[in-house]
Structure formats: C-alpha cells, structure tokens
Design a protein around this motif. Structure first.
Motif, PDB file in Angstrom:
ATOM      1  N   MET A   1       0.848  -1.168  -0.180  1.00  0.00           N
ATOM      2  CA  MET A   1       0.006  -0.043   0.031  1.00  0.00           C
ATOM      3  C   MET A   1       0.925   1.441   0.070  1.00  0.00           C
ATOM      4  SD  MET A   1      -3.203  -0.812  -0.433  1.00  0.00           S
ATOM      5  CE  MET A   1      -4.000   0.510  -0.098  1.00  0.00           C
ATOM      6  N   VAL A   2       1.798   0.980   0.820  1.00  0.00           N
ATOM      7  CA  VAL A   2       2.671   2.468   0.991  1.00  0.00           C
ATOM      8  C   VAL A   2       3.370   2.541  -0.546  1.00  0.00           C
ATOM      9  CG1 VAL A   2       4.685   3.545   2.053  1.00  0.00           C
ATOM     10  CG2 VAL A   2       3.054   2.281   3.419  1.00  0.00           C
ATOM     11  N   SER A   3       3.925   1.517  -1.191  1.00  0.00           N
ATOM     12  CA  SER A   3       4.852   1.605  -2.278  1.00  0.00           C
ATOM     13  C   SER A   3       3.573   2.090  -3.392  1.00  0.00           C
ATOM     14  CB  SER A   3       5.339   0.303  -2.659  1.00  0.00           C
ATOM     15  OG  SER A   3       6.295  -0.027  -1.660  1.00  0.00           O
ATOM     16  N   ALA A   4       2.405   1.418  -3.406  1.00  0.00           N
ATOM     17  CA  ALA A   4       1.459   1.936  -4.589  1.00  0.00           C
ATOM     18  C   ALA A   4       0.731   3.498  -4.261  1.00  0.00           C
ATOM     19  CB  ALA A   4       0.093   1.008  -4.224  1.00  0.00           C
ATOM     20  N   SER A   5       0.873   3.774  -3.155  1.00  0.00           N
ATOM     21  CA  SER A   5       0.594   5.222  -2.633  1.00  0.00           C
ATOM     22  C   SER A   5       1.616   6.356  -3.254  1.00  0.00           C
ATOM     23  CB  SER A   5       0.293   5.537  -1.226  1.00  0.00           C
ATOM     24  OG  SER A   5      -0.861   4.545  -0.758  1.00  0.00           O
ATOM     25  N   LEU A   6       2.890   5.768  -3.045  1.00  0.00           N
ATOM     26  CA  LEU A   6       3.891   6.721  -3.549  1.00  0.00           C
ATOM     27  C   LEU A   6       3.915   6.762  -5.045  1.00  0.00           C
ATOM     28  CD1 LEU A   6       6.884   5.817  -0.928  1.00  0.00           C
ATOM     29  CD2 LEU A   6       5.441   7.684  -1.066  1.00  0.00           C
ATOM     30  N   ILE A   7       3.833   5.579  -5.547  1.00  0.00           N
ATOM     31  CA  ILE A   7       3.774   5.361  -7.096  1.00  0.00           C
ATOM     32  C   ILE A   7       2.650   6.414  -7.711  1.00  0.00           C
ATOM     33  CG2 ILE A   7       3.621   3.977  -9.132  1.00  0.00           C
ATOM     34  CD1 ILE A   7       5.160   1.735  -7.499  1.00  0.00           C
ATOM     35  N   VAL A   8       1.333   6.003  -7.048  1.00  0.00           N
ATOM     36  CA  VAL A   8       0.241   6.991  -7.768  1.00  0.00           C
ATOM     37  C   VAL A   8       0.443   8.196  -7.417  1.00  0.00           C
ATOM     38  CG1 VAL A   8      -2.052   7.239  -7.290  1.00  0.00           C
ATOM     39  CG2 VAL A   8      -1.425   5.116  -7.474  1.00  0.00           C
ATOM     40  N   GLY A   9       1.003   8.590  -6.362  1.00  0.00           N
ATOM     41  CA  GLY A   9       1.204  10.167  -5.752  1.00  0.00           C
ATOM     42  C   GLY A   9       2.161  10.745  -6.874  1.00  0.00           C
ATOM     43  N   LEU A  10       3.224  10.033  -7.095  1.00  0.00           N
ATOM     44  CA  LEU A  10       4.210  10.384  -8.262  1.00  0.00           C
ATOM     45  C   LEU A  10       3.806  10.857  -9.472  1.00  0.00           C
ATOM     46  CD1 LEU A  10       7.479   8.432  -7.001  1.00  0.00           C
ATOM     47  CD2 LEU A  10       6.883  10.905  -6.634  1.00  0.00           C
ATOM     48  N   VAL A  11       2.707   9.608  -9.963  1.00  0.00           N
ATOM     49  CA  VAL A  11       2.161   9.776 -11.212  1.00  0.00           C
ATOM     50  C   VAL A  11       1.174  11.130 -11.455  1.00  0.00           C
ATOM     51  CG1 VAL A  11       0.517   8.736 -12.823  1.00  0.00           C
ATOM     52  CG2 VAL A  11       2.244   7.311 -11.736  1.00  0.00           C
TER      53      VAL A  11
END
Length: 1100
Positions: A1006-1016
C-alpha cells in the motif's frame, strides 16, 4: 647417492645422540614479554652443565629469565604459522598452580601442574616458593614401619606420603619418587579429642595421606585437612586453597579410605568416624576442585540398619559402577565374641544389606592351595582378624585381608587362599589393577599374588631375593645396602617398585628401585626344582620346566589405536646448525613453543562444520601448502620471498610459480645459513594414524556397541607329542569379568607338524549393558583374562628389559562411547546434495566460506559425519537423530538462547500455537511424539517460520531479502540404537530469503502503491500546468529586468543632473523643469505600454 641435505660430519652422529639427550633432559624456562603472565617450560630438573652426569638432580627455586617470546619466535622464519598467534599462545594462561602461602614457620611449595588442554597430563612440579624443607635424617626412616601410597590412579599429578614419626611433614614428589622433598606442613593441630572424641595418644605424625587430581588429603590424630590446587585454565574463578583447610572439624575421624578411580566426573575419599557418629561414613566428593562431604547412611546408622547394638566400621570400599559402598563392619555382641560382616549400602536407594559373615576362625585347608568357604569345612584355632578390603573394578575381584586372604568375584562367595601363612598379618595391599597384587605384612615381608590364580609367592625375604641381592652387590649396584628400611611399595607402568632408605658408609639416602618379581620367581623355581644326576664320573645338573609351552606368540593383532584411543603426534626437534651439534637455548625454546602450538591445535579442534580433513593440524599444513605454491605477486609467510620473475613481454604468457619456500629454507639449512642457526622442518609435525601393533595386547580396549576385538594366540608344546597329547597339554582359557556384557569366542586349530596349537580369540560386546554416554565419559569397567592353563608363576620370556611373565594376560575393557569420536555437520556433502535436489543453489550476497547460506524456500537436506580423531576415519552418520532449533537471531550478534518451553513450541509437531519454525514429511517421532526423528534418508526439512515464531516477519536491513541465523542442536540420545555414543552437536545455520508477513507485505504494498500513484498524479499535474508556469516565470523575469533597467536609468540621469548643476545657477531651474518633463513623459509612456500589454493578455 644420498639426497641433498645439510652437511653432517661423521663425528656429529654421536653428537646428534647427545643432542637428543639434551632435548629430553635439559630444563629451561621462558619468560613472556613484559606485562604478560610468566610461562614456564620445564622438562626435568637438571642444569645444562649436569646433563649426563650420574645421579644428577637439580632443583630450581629462582625463576631466571632467559629470553622473551618475541626474541625466540622471531627465529621461526621458515615456519608457515602466524608468529603473533604463537606468541599469544605461549604467553597465555596455561598453568595450574598450587598457591604458595606463608603458613607459620614455612611455605607450601608452588606446584605448577602443566596440562596441555585435553591431552594426557604432562605434569611437572615447579618448586618456586622458599619453604621449610627438611633434610632426610635417619630417625625419620630407620626402623619406621612402611605405609601405603594412596592416590587416584592415572589422575593424581603428585604423590604424598606421611608416616614421618612425630613430624608434621610429608614426602612429596611429582616424578614417582625419582626425586622428592620432605616438606613440613603448617597446620594448626588443634586436637578436639579431649572434648568428645575417644581418648588416644596425641602425636604430630601424619598417618593417612591421599592425593587426587586437584586436592591433597591428610589425617593427623582425629583431624582431616585438605589443600586444593589453583586451576586457572579449568575454572573461571580461583578456587584454590590459600592454606590447609580443616574439614569435618566437629567429627572424630579414625581413618581415611582411598577411592582409587575417578568416576562420573568426580573423585572420592571416605572418612571413617568414631565417637558420637560411630557406624557412619563421611563420603567425600571432589568435583572441579570443590570438596564436599555427606554423612552416610542418610536415615540411620549401619548398626541400626543391620540390627545390632554396637558396631564399628573398619574399612570402606566404593564401587562406582554400582554406586555402592562395601563396608567391613566389626560387631560386638555381649553374648558372643567379636565377628565381622561385609555390608552393602546403596547410595541411591539408601538400602543396607549384609552380604557375607566372615568366619570366626581360619579354615583348615588340609594341604590345598585354596578352599571354597561354604561353612561346612573344618576350622583351625586361629581367629580370623580382618583389617581391610581391596577391590579391582576391572575384574570385580574383592580381597578381604588380615591374618588371612579371602577373594571373591561377586562379594558373596569367597575363596580362602591357603598359601598365605596364618601366623602373619597383612598391613596393606598394593594393586596394579592389571592382574598383579603385592602384599606387605606387619613384619615388612613382601608377598605376590597373580590374580586369576590361587598361589601366593613370597618375594622378600626369600632365597630368590638373596640370589638377586648377591648378583647386584657383585655388580656394585648403588641401590642396595646392608642396612635398609622399606618406606613404601607401589606399582608404576605395571611394574613393582620400592621406596627404600639405605644407610651405606654412615650415609643415608632414599632411593626408588625395581622389585624384579619375574627374576625372583625364576630364582626360587631354580633353587627348588632341580635334579642332580650322575653321568659317568661327574654330576649333571638339570632343572624341571613346569611351563606347559615353549613358545607363545600373539598374532593377527589389529592396529592398536582404534582400541586404545590414544591420539599420537610426531614432533621432531629442530636441527641445530652448530659445529657442536648441541641444542641451544634458542632451539629448545623454539621446540617447546612449537610443541605447545601443536597441542593447542589439538585442544581447540572442535569445529561444528567438518573440515575436508579432520586433523587438528590440517589448517597448519594446509596454510603451509598454500604458502609454498604461490602465483605471481604472492608473498611467503615463512620468510623473505625470492626475487619475483620479470614481467612478461607478451600478454598472456604464463610463468611458473615462485620457488617453493620450503626448498629455499632447506637450501639455507644445507649451507648452515639459517637464521639463528636453527632449522625447523614443518613437515615433521604431523598426526599419526597408522601405528602398528607390536605383537602384544593393547594396554586397554574400548568397545562400542556391538564392536569386537580379534586376535590369535600361537602356542608350541615342549616336546613333540601326538595330537591328543598336544591338545591336553596346551589349553587356553578366557575369563571374562562380566560375561553378561561381553562374550569371547575361541576357535582352536592343532598344527601337528609344528607341535603347536593356534587359537583365534574374538572378544565382542553384547550390545545391552550400557546406556548412551558422552564420548570418553561414564565408561563401564570390565576385563578379559587370557590364561594358559598351568602357566601361572612358571612361564617366563627373556626380553631386552629382562624376564617377563607369560601365559597370564589381563586386559582392561571399557564399554561405552570411546574417546575421540565426534559428530560434525557435513557441509560439503550437504551443499552438493541440496544443489542436486533443488536444481539450484543460491548463496548469500555476502559470501562466508565458513558458513554458506541456504535459501528459505528450498527444501533443506542436512547430513552429518562421525569423525574418529584417533584413527582418522570419517563416515556418514547412519543413525537416527532429533533436530531442534534452540536459538536464533537476525544477526550473529543478536542470537539468543530459547527456553525449554520455546524450544518445544518452535520444534514440536504437536504445537498448536502457530510457532513452528520448520517441519518435515517424515512421520517418525519420539515415543511421546514431541519431536520428529530424522536420519540420513529423511525427506528433508521445510522452513515455515509461522506467525508466532521468532523468524516470522523478519525486517530486512538492506535492499536484499531478510536473513536469519538459527542455532541448531542435533542429538541422537534415546533415538539411536546403533551406538553407545550420545552425540550432541550445536551449530549455526544461515538462512536467507525469508518472506515477510502478509500484513507487513500488504502495508509495504500500500505504501509503495501510494507513493507511485502520488508520483504519477504529480507528474500529470506538472505536465498540465507547465505552460502557465512558464508564462508566469517569463512575466516575472521581464518585470525584474524592467525594474533593473529603470533603476539603472534613474541612476544615470541623476548623475548627469549633478554634473550640470555646477555650470550656472540660472539654468538650473530650466534644467530641473526639463528633467521633470522628461521623467513625466517617460513614465507616461511606460504606463501606456503596460496597459496595452495587459489588454492583449488572453483570458483562460
């Protein structure tokens, strides 16, 4: 043509022999470097100047520093070892010293008992304390009765002997009385007899003295004292005595009884009481230098236990194998005379039972050599007066002695030996524990008994002794004198010795001399069994040979090491490159240091991961070979490297390795150019595995479960006889001390043409008389007696060491796990098999060659080796075992031990708490189903690391997968029926690639996905707003530029105005008005441009 080597002149052949003598006899001391503990090397007590001189014996009192370790080991230029490591070893702690403390008028000697950490003890006494040492004056020995020498067999590093009349002194030796000292003991001698002990005469004489491995015991009057040595290498704390300690201070002790053998990791001594605790025994236990006493029996006295009113314990014997006490009890019955009983006391069950009642009178043998005492035989008028008992744990032979001699193999049925005269009284027995017993009477006569026979021979005084002494006087022997007094009698290396005080030419001296038992028996036989026959005009002397055979040979003997379990090393001294050929201080110091280093390698070889060669010296010579064969750019450890080859002019050219350093230093030694004039050939330091038998039975035999020892005996009859006569004249008997535990099979083959008989003897273990035990511990003592019928006391063989008795051979047999066997993790085969079964192998990122990694998701197939450190054999462990994880941690530094409860939860298949670390598809479990049983055929181990296990959810410390170190215990106790050995191995196992828990994995996801989505999202937003941002940035930049330009313009106009103001005052007004108009015009234009720009800006 002889091979190249150091030039040794012919004269130096004899000098080399003297050099060897120097190695064996010259004592030297080494002092460690400053601020480190002193280290002492001492071979024997002789000065270098007195080596080779007759009766030379020197005692060193002062420590004289010779060389520092640095200076000595700097000479080891050709030794492939780490000088720092050797220096640290030699200067480290390796002594067991007996503290020297001032006590009253004198000091106790400091005993430096050097042990080589697991090697058989090589012990020497270092008298480094000045003390009250007495001279050997005649009144201490002349006409003084002899006394027994009591000590723990094969354990005691020193012997002590009391009995010095009216002196608080003992004889003390560490060389079996090759040299000795008479030392006064500063003890309080505060006698309590006047208060509550039976009144006896007061004396300063020390009567009972017993030496154990760590402690000395003495009795003076009714008091006991002990002194314990300091063991700095065996204990973390100092448990040594500062002075003689009085023990059982409120008890009245009438006698000390020795226990000759250690067992269960302890030594023992027994004190017999009188007075208020009459009928009790104080049972002393010495464990790791700690002394404790227990009053036995625990519930009631012996008198109450055997239902008598008055009794007294005369002697006590401890049978360690049965944990049993045998007590010789004197009973006083008012209605009858005194009588004696043999009482057994079980220390476990606290149970007393009467085994045997000794007859009141001596039986009438009626001319027989022995008589079975059944109670139906006739008796003489001589009363039986028992004085003591002696027990041999190897053959279970019990002697009761006094003015008679009774023997028994089961402590219940006794045989009376009629050859011993009833008019004499035995003072003490001396047992070799190898089939020989010497008897000393109150009149100082010496008798001899060969165990297994019933004949008792008189050695002194006798006709044989007179012949022997006459021959010795003719040879001018210094060991005999007209006036002599025996001090004690003892066995050393199966041979009988006397300690005798001689007075010759009014000079007294104490000497140790051999009692030639075989020669005395031969002289007696010749003096009595001869025949004079007249042949013609002269008489012919002939002797009767009672020996049933002429030749006895032992054949087909296996290599002894597998049965004696003695580890042997070869360590040759360094070569001395001096014209004289004698060893110097340097060479002796180097030799001692290298030997100690070799023994240190032996003691420290306890690697859980098996080496390719399980030899303690393997890493020594392995590194040596690596040093010898080096590639380009290599560097030798042993000394300066030869010049390297020139660089290759052509790429890819391969040059030969450097010259081998060993050959280089051998070349230097051949030309006498070695540093320090000492050359060490490291190839001469090795472990010996192929020792051959020397046509004699081994000193002892160790038998594991189901193992056997096989050999043959070749006997030749005296004269050619028919087949049936040969068989009847030559017979072989094998007597077993414990036939329920071991068995012997004898096969016979008659060789008619050679007038001989060949016997094949096989000694085997029956597989059920011993439980599992640690290697070399808690062994069961038994024995095998090989006896040719009719040979006892009649058959002798002439050897270079003198005559030797034949036809009666006793061999101690030790049943259990032999010493020198160990279980090791077979990492080599484990890696190979795991790679084969899992189709791959992934090691850790950071490779450790000493501890390879195993992947978590792979099935783990462990394999183990049984290593025999004595014979060098190594084989796969084929038995069953239990594997447990007993500790662990994410790093080596964080490994912690688990509790018993945790061990059960982490390893038991019965666990229901979700704590299992591993599982297996094997279905075999222990009897209580608590743990899985594995073997070399097991289906492997699957790692689980369940939720409540310590390895669950291990957090990685880097970008690589998690790792965990398991502390694994492997034991075959209770599950392996193939051996008596209780193998236990603890090793560390490195597992990598551990998975994360589902919760932590989901959280990380979840943390990794959140970081990736936020970056996108941030990227998309930045792409959409980038044009506007650019425009805003441009406007800001334009405005900034305008402001900067305007300020520059104002600055320039102001400068011009100040210039014109100085020309005329009349024009200043016009100029000022002009300037104002110009400024106003410029400002108006700028304002107009700004409005136009804003008007043209599009609206988004």
């Amino acid at each position: 043509m002889s091979p190249a080597g150091p030039a040794w002149p012919r004269l130096r052949v004899l000098q080399a022999l003297w050099a060897l003598l120097v190695v064996l006899l010259a004592p030297w001391r080494l002092w460690a470097i400053k601020n480190t503990q002193e280290c002492t090397w001492q071979v024997v007590l002789n000065n270098f100047e007195t080596v080779g001189k007759k009766d030379a014996s020197d005692r060193f009192v002062d420590q004289e520093p010779l060389y520092t370790v640095d200076k000595v080991f700097s000479l080891l230029v050709d030794a492939p070892i780490d000088p720092d490591e050797v220096r640290g070893l030699v200067s480290g702690k390796r002594e067991r010293s007996w503290t020297c403390t001032p006590l009253g008028s004198g000091h106790l000697p400091t005993l430096s008992l050097q042990t080589y950490l697991g090697f058989p003890y090589y012990l020497k006494i270092n008298y480094s304390c000045k003390g009250e040492l007495f001279n050997l004056i005649p009144r201490y020995f002349v006409n003084v009765p002899s006394r027994p020498l009591w000590y723990t067999v094969d354990q005691a590093p020193v012997f002590i002997l009391g009995g010095i009349p009216e002196e608080k002194a003992i004889l003390l030796t560490d060389t079996n009385f090759k040299d000795f000292f008479l030392v006064e003991l500063s003890i309080d001698s505060c006698w309590v007899g006047s208060f509550y002990c039976p009144p006896t005469s007061f004396t300063a004489t020390i009567y009972d003295a017993i030496a154990t491995e760590s402690t000395l015991f003495i009795r003076q009057n009714q008091l006991i004292y002990y002194f314990t040595g300091t063991y700095t290498t065996l204990h973390e704390s100092n448990r040594g005595s500062e002075r003689w300690v009085r023990v059982l201070a409120n008890e009245c002790i009438k006698k000390l009884c020795p226990v000759h053998f250690h067992s269960n990791g302890s030594e023992y001594v027994m004190a017999l009481t009188t007075g208020k605790h009459e009928g009790y025994v104080h049972f002393g236990t010495i464990t790791d230098g700690r002394v404790s006493f227990e009053l036995l029996p625990r519930q009631r006295s012996v008198c109450n236990g055997i239902l008598v009113v008055n009794c007294s314990i005369t002697w006590a014997v401890f049978i360690a194998g049965d944990y049993n006490l045998l007590l010789l009890v004197e009973i006083e019955d008012p209605s009858t005379r005194k009588y004696f009983q043999v009482v057994s006391y079980d220390l476990v069950s606290d149970y007393l039972v009467v085994l045997y009642t000794i007859p009141e009178f001596i039986p009438d043998a009626r001319g027989l050599e022995f008589l079975m005492v059944l109670g139906t035989e006739s008796y003489t008028n001589f009363p039986m007066v028992p004085k003591g008992m002696s027990y041999n744990p190897y053959n279970n032979l019990l002697f009761i002695w006094g003015n008679f001699l009774l023997q028994s193999y089961n402590s219940e049925n006794f045989i009376y030996l009629a050859d011993f005269p009833k008019e004499l009284s035995i003072k003490y027995l001396v047992n070799s524990f190898y089939g020989d017993t010497a008897i000393v009477t109150e009149t100082e006569e010496i008798w001899y008994l060969l165990e297994g026979s019933y004949q008792v021979y008189k050695l002194f005084p006798s006709k044989g002794w007179e012949v022997h002494v006459s021959l010795q006087v003719m040879q001018q022997s210094s060991l005999y004198a007209p006036n002599e007094t025996m001090v004690t009698l003892f066995y050393e290396d199966h041979r009988l010795y006397q300690l005798v005080y001689l007075i010759d030419n009014q000079q007294g001296r104490l000497v140790k001399r051999l009692v030639p038992v075989e020669q005395l028996l031969m002289y007696q036989q010749i003096s009595t069994d001869y025949l004079l026959e007249r042949q013609g005009s002269h008489l012919t002397l002939s002797f009767t040979n009672f020996c049933p055979f002429t030749v006895m040979r032992l054949r087909d003997l296996p290599n002894p090491q597998i049965y004696t379990r003695q580890e042997r090393y070869r360590a040759q001294p360094p070569r001395v490159l001096e014209p004289g050929g004698f060893h110097s201080d340097n060479s002796l110091a180097v030799y001692q240091g290298l030997v100690y280093y070799l023994l240190w390698l032996h003691s420290k070889y306890d690697k859980p991961y098996a080496d390719p060669v399980h030899d303690p010296t393997w890493r020594w010579w392995k590194n040596k070979k690596q040093d010898q064969v080096r590639g380009e750019g290599g560097e030798s450890v042993g000394g300066p490297s030869p010049d390297p080859p020139s660089p290759s002019p052509c790429p890819g050219t391969v040059f030969a390795p450097h010259p081998v350093p060993q050959d280089y230093y051998f070349y230097l030694a051949s030309n006498w150019r070695s540093a320090g004039s000492v050359h060490v050939d490291m190839a001469s330091y090795e472990k010996i595995y192929d020792l051959k038998a020397e046509n004699e039975l081994p000193e002892r035999i160790f038998l594991d479960k189901g193992t056997s020892y096989r050999f043959s005996v070749f006997l030749t009859a005296g004269e050619p006889e028919p087949l049936c006569t040969v068989q009847s004249k030559v017979g072989l008997a094998v007597v077993l001390a414990d036939p329920e535990c071991i068995e012997a099979v004898v096969k016979e083959k008659v060789l008619v043409n050679r007038n001989s008989v060949l016997f094949w003897v096989t000694l085997s273990d029956k597989r059920f008389c011993f439980d599992q035990g640690i290697s070399g511990h808690h062994l069961m003592k038994t024995s095998m007696l090989l006896k040719v019928v009719g040979s006892s006391g009649h058959c002798f063989q002439n050897t270079h060491q003198g005559p030797r008795m034949q036809g009666n051979l006793m061999v101690p047999v030790l049943i259990g796990c032999p010493p020198g066997k160990r279980l090791a993790f077979d990492i080599t085969y484990t890696l190979e098999y795991n790679r084969l079964q899992n189709k791959h192998y992934f090691d850790c990122v950071h490779v450790d060659p000493e501890m390879p990694c195993f992947l978590f998701r792979d099935i783990f197939y462990p394999f183990f080796l049984i290593q025999d450190l004595v014979t060098g054999d190594s084989g796969s462990f084929q038995g069953s075992y239990v594997l447990k994880v007993v500790g662990g941690g994410p790093t080596l530094d964080t490994i912690k031990e688990y509790s018993e409860e945790d061990i059960y939860r982490f390893n038991s298949p019965l666990d229901k708490t979700g704590s299992l670390i591993w599982t297996t598809r094997n279905t075999t479990t222990t009897e209580d189903s608590a743990f899985n049983i594995l073997s070399h055929n097991s289906l492997g181990i699957e790692w689980l690391c369940m939720e409540n296990s310590p390895c669950h959810d291990t957090i990685p410390h880097s970008i690589f997968a998690s790792e965990f170190f398991f502390k694994v215990l492997v034991s075959n106790r209770g599950v392996d029926k193939s051996t008596y050995c209780d193998y236990q191995l603890t090793f560390q196992l490195h597992i990598h690639g551990l998975p994360l828990s589902a919760r932590r994995a989901f959280l990380i996801l979840m943390v990794s996905a959140s970081l990736i989505v936020g970056l996108v999202i941030l990227y998309v937003i930045s792409c959409l707003l980038s044009p506007y941002v650019v425009k805003v940035c441009n406007v800001l930049c334009w405005k900034i530029n305008n402001i900067v330009a305007w300020e520059s313009y104002i600055y320039s106009v102001a400068s011009d105005t100040r210039a014109f103001s100085n020309t005329s005052g009349t024009k200043s007004g016009e100029s000022s008005g002009g300037i104002s108009r110009v400024v106003s015009m410029v400002a108006g234009e700028n304002k107009t441009d700004t409005k136009e720009t804003l008007r043209k800006k599009p609206i988004s």
